[in-house]
Motif scaffolding. Structure first.
Motif, mmCIF file in Angstrom:
data_model
loop_
_atom_site.group_PDB
_atom_site.id
_atom_site.type_symbol
_atom_site.label_atom_id
_atom_site.label_comp_id
_atom_site.label_asym_id
_atom_site.label_seq_id
_atom_site.Cartn_x
_atom_site.Cartn_y
_atom_site.Cartn_z
ATOM 1 N N ALA A 62 25.983 39.764 46.737
ATOM 2 C CA ALA A 62 25.533 40.886 45.898
ATOM 3 C C ALA A 62 26.259 42.168 46.249
ATOM 4 C CB ALA A 62 24.033 41.074 46.043
ATOM 5 N N THR A 63 27.589 42.091 46.224
ATOM 6 C CA THR A 63 28.422 43.267 46.407
ATOM 7 C C THR A 63 29.324 43.367 45.195
ATOM 8 O OG1 THR A 63 30.017 41.932 47.646
ATOM 9 C CG2 THR A 63 28.408 43.180 48.926
ATOM 10 N N PRO A 64 29.880 44.558 44.889
ATOM 11 C CA PRO A 64 30.654 44.721 43.664
ATOM 12 C C PRO A 64 32.022 44.080 43.768
ATOM 13 C CG PRO A 64 30.670 46.746 44.899
ATOM 14 C CD PRO A 64 29.754 45.807 45.628
ATOM 15 N N THR A 65 32.052 42.762 43.789
ATOM 16 C CA THR A 65 33.291 42.017 43.857
ATOM 17 C C THR A 65 33.563 41.395 42.508
ATOM 18 O OG1 THR A 65 32.016 40.139 44.656
ATOM 19 C CG2 THR A 65 33.082 41.502 46.309
ATOM 20 N N PRO A 66 34.795 40.942 42.250
ATOM 21 C CA PRO A 66 35.099 40.387 40.931
ATOM 22 C C PRO A 66 34.250 39.178 40.624
ATOM 23 C CG PRO A 66 36.928 40.059 42.468
ATOM 24 C CD PRO A 66 35.954 40.969 43.127
ATOM 25 N N ALA A 67 33.801 39.062 39.383
ATOM 26 C CA ALA A 67 32.991 37.930 38.956
ATOM 27 C C ALA A 67 33.837 37.012 38.096
ATOM 28 C CB ALA A 67 31.782 38.418 38.170
ATOM 29 N N ALA A 68 33.712 35.717 38.309
ATOM 30 C CA ALA A 68 34.446 34.760 37.499
ATOM 31 C C ALA A 68 33.894 34.776 36.096
ATOM 32 C CB ALA A 68 34.303 33.361 38.096
ATOM 33 N N ALA A 69 34.778 34.758 35.104
ATOM 34 C CA ALA A 69 34.345 34.803 33.711
ATOM 35 C C ALA A 69 34.761 33.532 33.005
ATOM 36 C CB ALA A 69 34.961 36.016 33.004
ATOM 37 N N ALA A 70 33.804 32.887 32.402
ATOM 38 C CA ALA A 70 34.111 31.708 31.612
ATOM 39 C C ALA A 70 34.799 32.150 30.329
ATOM 40 C CB ALA A 70 32.827 30.960 31.280
ATOM 41 N N GLU A 139 35.370 41.235 28.716
ATOM 42 C CA GLU A 139 35.632 40.569 29.987
ATOM 43 C C GLU A 139 34.644 41.078 31.024
ATOM 44 O OE1 GLU A 139 39.651 41.843 30.660
ATOM 45 O OE2 GLU A 139 39.016 43.645 31.747
ATOM 46 N N VAL A 140 34.543 40.354 32.130
ATOM 47 C CA VAL A 140 33.708 40.787 33.238
ATOM 48 C C VAL A 140 34.507 41.744 34.111
ATOM 49 C CG1 VAL A 140 32.484 40.026 35.314
ATOM 50 C CG2 VAL A 140 32.352 38.666 33.224
ATOM 51 N N PRO A 141 33.966 42.901 34.436
ATOM 52 C CA PRO A 141 34.691 43.857 35.279
ATOM 53 C C PRO A 141 35.049 43.257 36.638
ATOM 54 C CG PRO A 141 32.800 44.909 34.250
ATOM 55 C CD PRO A 141 32.664 43.430 34.008
ATOM 56 N N SER A 142 36.174 43.724 37.197
ATOM 57 C CA SER A 142 36.588 43.256 38.519
ATOM 58 C C SER A 142 37.440 44.318 39.194
ATOM 59 C CB SER A 142 37.379 41.950 38.410
ATOM 60 O OG SER A 142 38.657 42.181 37.839
ATOM 61 N N VAL A 143 37.481 44.240 40.513
ATOM 62 C CA VAL A 143 38.303 45.164 41.293
ATOM 63 C C VAL A 143 39.769 44.947 40.964
ATOM 64 C CG1 VAL A 143 38.994 45.829 43.631
ATOM 65 C CG2 VAL A 143 36.607 45.302 43.144
ATOM 66 N N GLU A 144 40.189 43.673 40.833
ATOM 67 C CA GLU A 144 41.592 43.363 40.558
ATOM 68 C C GLU A 144 42.075 43.966 39.245
ATOM 69 O OE1 GLU A 144 40.203 40.495 43.543
ATOM 70 O OE2 GLU A 144 39.383 41.328 41.698
ATOM 71 N N LYS A 145 41.193 44.002 38.261
ATOM 72 C CA LYS A 145 41.574 44.540 36.946
ATOM 73 C C LYS A 145 41.447 46.056 36.879
ATOM 74 C CE LYS A 145 40.145 40.281 34.645
ATOM 75 N NZ LYS A 145 39.109 39.625 33.819
ATOM 76 N N GLY A 146 40.954 46.646 37.959
ATOM 77 C CA GLY A 146 40.799 48.102 37.978
ATOM 78 C C GLY A 146 39.603 48.589 37.197
ATOM 79 N N TRP A 154 31.255 53.132 40.317
ATOM 80 C CA TRP A 154 31.433 53.108 38.855
ATOM 81 C C TRP A 154 31.884 51.725 38.413
ATOM 82 C CZ3 TRP A 154 36.342 51.575 37.970
ATOM 83 C CH2 TRP A 154 37.336 51.945 38.882
ATOM 84 N N VAL A 155 31.677 51.431 37.141
ATOM 85 C CA VAL A 155 32.164 50.197 36.533
ATOM 86 C C VAL A 155 32.604 50.525 35.112
ATOM 87 C CG1 VAL A 155 29.830 49.534 35.781
ATOM 88 C CG2 VAL A 155 31.621 47.793 35.950
ATOM 89 N N ILE A 156 33.692 49.903 34.700
ATOM 90 C CA ILE A 156 34.217 50.096 33.344
ATOM 91 C C ILE A 156 34.007 48.803 32.561
ATOM 92 C CG2 ILE A 156 36.297 50.434 31.955
ATOM 93 C CD1 ILE A 156 37.342 52.256 34.198
ATOM 94 N N TRP A 157 33.358 48.946 31.429
ATOM 95 C CA TRP A 157 33.146 47.802 30.544
ATOM 96 C C TRP A 157 34.073 47.942 29.332
ATOM 97 C CZ3 TRP A 157 30.156 43.640 31.700
ATOM 98 C CH2 TRP A 157 29.170 43.796 32.670
#
Length: 623
Positions: A62-70, A139-146, A154-157
């Motif tokens: 439960a930390t803001p890490t990238p989530a896998a998106a189907a 898409e699901v937000p992720s650190v890799e995608k910025g 913050w999170v960008i959707w």
């Protein structure tokens, strides 16, 4: 047991996932050691050299890490044929608790959230594999995608283009921002406000991009705008109904959504009729032309309608005695769908006085309960409950006795919490509290007040039998217990004018099931925060219905809201469990599996621990 051997063979051949193992093991009523051995075998089978490492998701850490998106269901690969929209006739659903409102941000009962999920959508959902998958988000937000701050500030959707509301207006970033503004306005008295308090602001970057800024580092960055509590509402429809006018909006009874179906007719407390959305953004979906969500009746008749007579395609929440349920399944018309559940059947203790009126309302938080504020008396009640009998005789494979209020995710259970049935110890605690039977009528008094308890719940055969079991033991130690059963459509209503809702809590104790809606259950845990107390001033929409106020608990919850370390998060959630149980705020009874019933020819559904039964209804078909 032949079923167990078949399950072992399926594991050995790699035909089942860990989630399927859990589901089938629960259905068979297997013991914890046996389930553990099955999971271990499944893990060994999965651990091959060619297996790709699993993506870390909020469900795993439960930390803001990238989530896998189907891959979004709408994006068919070049080799996939796109299904034809419609042509499936009528899908018949039966919820034995009838919906009363179809605005999820003003709802309090699961029935109302489910009715809303058929017509409205969120940015993303947790699916049957506990993965965060996009819906109105591209898409699901992720650190890799910025698009996700590593520190959770913050999170960008990025939003899906080409989505239209049912009236033809485009879905854009302004609808996401407005949803936040609608919910967070105190005058709206939104029941989902706890999931949005962490937000500082919602910025519109462009028509299809929003940036959500948090007041502090937020480990639950996915809590708002996701799942059943995150359904997006249209700005152009509700802009004039934000705040005090919210509960008068025509939208509440006939919402305009982006989902696969739109409301054709709604009779509150009875039935919702949905018709196909021919402009739905997912090509080739939905399959059914019409959906009928019938409410009312009882769980047993709902089970019978699917499993025995075949009149209905899907029935929700089969809270039916285990023997009855398994016997009905033998009729062969339908099948039970059992999913590991997040929820616990529990008894809530009222810390306010439900009999004394102040400013036109009862159970106001500044009027303490005459005897339930004494911890010894609360502990005595907990000690007088036979949880094993309730779990084994009434729930069977659908639940197990528990000492924790928070049972899912399992890592948050406190390992040292144990439950005990001990009438002798309970009586001793009452003696120590000074609760004595001074007039020989069999009922103890505390400060001159008889220990008379009004114990309420919704109408359901298992709940009424549970009430009887609890009443019998409490009366052995000097309580007098009055039982009250309320129609579910009333009990779980969000109507501020109805004194019989569970939010009003005009009783001494009450019982029902609830649980978290995502793998980082902060929004659920805030039910113990003093800021969330239900009262007349907020139309009884606060999630803290027990009126419990404890600075120590508030401190733990406030720390959880910003804690980014997974190990510390686990420690803090366990503290929430410890305080809520040892201080006897709520008395956990049974950790329940999710049990529904489906017609044998119904396909496409993917039950999720964290989402509504109908979160994926656009995918449902008939074989």
């Amino acid at each position: 047991m032949q079923e167990l051997e078949r399950l072992r063979e399926a594991i050995a051949s790699g035909q089942v996932t860990r989630r399927e193992v859990l589901r089938r093991a629960a259905a068979l009523g297997l013991s914890a050691p046996v389930i553990a051995s099955l999971l271990a075998a499944c893990a060994r089978q999965e651990a091959t050299p060619t297996a790709a490492p699993a993506a870390q998701t909020p469900a795993a850490a439960a930390t803001p890490t990238p989530a896998a998106a189907a891959t979004p269901a709408a994006q068919a690969t070049p080799t996939q044929a796109v299904a034809q929209r419609g042509g499936g006739g009528t899908l018949r659903l039966l919820w034995w608790q009838a919906p009363t409102i179809i605005n999820p941000h003003l709802a309090q009962g699961t029935k109302d959230f489910d009715a809303s999920n058929i017509v409205l959508e969120a940015l993303a959902y947790f699916d049957s594999e506990d993965q965060l998958v996009p819906r109105l988000a591209e898409e699901v937000p992720s650190v890799e995608k910025g698009t996700l701050d590593p520190e959770g500030r913050w999170v960008i959707w990025k939003l899906r283009k080409g989505v239209k509301w049912h009236d033809g207006q485009p879905f854009t970033a302004k609808d996401v921002k407005f949803t936040y503004e609608f919910v967070i306005d105190p005058a709206t008295t939104a029941t989902t406000i706890a999931s949005y308090r962490a937000i500082e602001s919602v910025e519109i970057i462009d028509d299809y991009t929003v940036k959500v800024n948090f007041k502090n580092p937020n480990p639950a960055w996915f809590e708002s705008f996701v799942g059943g509590l995150g359904l997006i509402v249209p700005e152009h429809i509700l802009r004039d109904y934000k705040g005090e006018k919210a509960r008068n909006a025509p939208f509440n009874l006939k919402p305009i959504g982006t989902g696969p179906y739109k409301v054709a007719d709604f009779k509150p407390g009875d039935v919702v009729i949905y018709e196909i959305n021919q402009d739905y953004w997912q090509e080739g979906k939905p399959y059914f032309d019409r959906v009928e969500l019938k409410g009312g009746g009882d769980a047993t008749s709902a089970a019978r309608a699917v499993l025995q007579t075949g009149e209905v395609d899907w029935a929700w929440n089969m809270q039916v005695e285990a023997q009855v349920l398994l016997q009905l399944e033998k009729a062969g018309q339908g099948k039970l769908i059992i999913t590991p559940g997040p929820s616990t059947e529990r008894i809530m203790v009222n810390f306010a006085d439900p009999d004394t009126e102040k400013d036109g309302a009862k159970a106001e938080p500044d009027v303490p309960h005459p005897f339930l504020t004494n911890k010894n008396i609360r502990q005595a009640i907990a000690l007088a409950i036979r949880r094993d009998v309730i779990a084994e005789q009434l729930y069977g494979p659908a639940g197990q006795a528990t000492a924790n209020n928070l049972n899912a995710p399992a890592r948050f259970k406190h390992p040292e919490l144990k439950w005990e049935f001990n009438l002798e110890k309970a009586a001793q605690l009452l003696d120590e509290a000074g609760a004595k039977d001074t007039n020989g009528d069999g009922v103890r008094e505390y400060n001159g007040k008889p220990l008379q308890v009004l114990y309420q719940t919704s109408i359901n055969s298992i709940r009424q039998r549970t009430q009887e079991i609890v009443k019998a033991e409490l009366e052995k130690i000097g309580f007098k217990v009055e039982l009250k059963s309320i129609d579910a459509s009333v009990f779980f209503s969000s109507d501020p004018g109805n004194p019989d809702t569970y939010g009003h809590f005009y009783a001494d104790v009450e019982m029902y099931t609830n649980g978290p809606s995502n793998p980082f259950p902060l929004n659920w845990a805030r039910r113990y925060h003093s800021q969330e107390v239900a009262r007349k001033a907020n139309n009884w929409a606060g999630v803290n219905i027990t009126r419990y106020q404890n600075p120590e608990m508030d401190k733990v919850l406030d720390q959880l809201a910003t804690e980014m370390n997974p190990d510390k998060q686990t420690e803090l959630f366990r503290q929430v469990n410890w305080i809520s149980v040892t201080d006897v705020v709520e008395i956990p009874l049974v950790h329940r599996n999710l049990v529904s019933a489906a017609a044998k020819n119904l396909t496409g559904y993917k039950p999720s621990t964290w989402s509504s039964d109908v979160w994926d209804i656009g995918d449902w078909r008939r074989a």
